[in-house]
Design a protein around this motif. Structure first.
Motif, short mmCIF file in Angstrom:
data_model
loop_
_atom_site.label_atom_id
_atom_site.label_comp_id
_atom_site.label_asym_id
_atom_site.label_seq_id
_atom_site.Cartn_x
_atom_site.Cartn_y
_atom_site.Cartn_z
N THR A 1 -26.51 68.76 74.68
CA THR A 1 -25.69 69.15 75.82
C THR A 1 -24.31 69.56 75.31
N MET A 4 -18.59 69.45 78.38
CA MET A 4 -18.05 70.03 79.60
C MET A 4 -16.53 69.93 79.56
N TRP A 173 -23.67 65.89 84.14
CA TRP A 173 -23.59 66.91 83.10
C TRP A 173 -23.56 66.33 81.69
#
Length: 228
Positions: A1, A4, A173
């Motif tokens: 991931t 963010m 997220w």
């Protein structure tokens, strides 16, 4: 991931005149960092709709999430909503459920209804109301790929909505296998420059750890941050 990244916008003329210390951005930034979310900017702006719109336009172009605090009340200096409507190109609409709740809260407090209170029930079209419990209100908007959260400026109300609604939404997220840990060493009898000389001789440390130096007389603080 991927990491963010977002930004925080604190609105309020009382913040840029030094009348009030902005503890909302400080609180949000610390909680976001602990959760593994990167804040790249914190902007403080006065209660002027054109300025707020300009800052929002810039934020929408570069960030994945935006948290805005303040300017949602019923008085004429609460100008965040009109600026948001222009920046997002959305109409402001009355949220009937919110309007009913505001009327009920006013009744419980024995405060007579005034038309200006209806402004507390306005939200941008398509926005989601963040459950305020009473008159304090926040809302969230998804605009293209950017998530925006608008929170009240009263610290107690802001923290409640941030912890219970905003942070859980953003945590969706984050890679659950990634953790951020920060430790601060408080040192005495060594200057910032001398300390940097010591750290420079530890190449292994520099590769994996983000190092920060903070003079805090009479101490020097060394901040070590790792992600893994």
């Amino acid at each position: 991931t991927m990491m963010m990244h977002g930004e925080i916008i604190a609105t309020g003329t009382e913040l840029i005149t030094g009348q009030v210390v902005d503890c909302n951005a400080h609180y949000a930034a610390r909680r976001l960092f602990e959760a593994g979310l990167t804040v790249e900017r914190i902007t403080t702006v006065g209660d002027q709709a054109p300025l707020i719109r300009e800052v929002l336009d810039q934020a929408l172009a570069r960030s994945q999430f935006i948290i805005v605090t303040g300017g949602l009340g019923p008085t004429e200096d609460d100008v965040t909503l009109p600026a948001v409507a222009l920046a997002l190109n959305r109409r402001l609409v009355v949220h009937e459920g919110l309007l009913d709740r505001i009327k009920r809260c006013l009744g419980e407090r024995q405060i007579p209804w005034e038309e200006r209170y209806a402004g507390l029930a306005l939200i941008p079209e398509g926005a989601q109301v963040l459950d305020p419990g009473c008159m304090a209100c926040g809302f969230a908007v998804q605009h293209q790929e950017v998530r925006l959260f608008f929170l009240p400026g009263v610290p107690q109300e802001m923290r409640s909505l941030f912890d219970n609604v905003v942070l859980p939404a953003l945590m969706e997220w984050v890679n659950p296998e990634e953790f951020w840990v920060r430790r601060t060493l408080r040192l005495f009898g060594i200057s910032e420059v001398q300390l940097q000389g010591v750290i420079c001789r530890l190449p292994d440390l520099q590769q994996d750890v983000t190092v920060g130096y903070y003079p805090n007389f009479p101490e020097t603080h060394l901040s070590l941050t790792v992600c893994g």
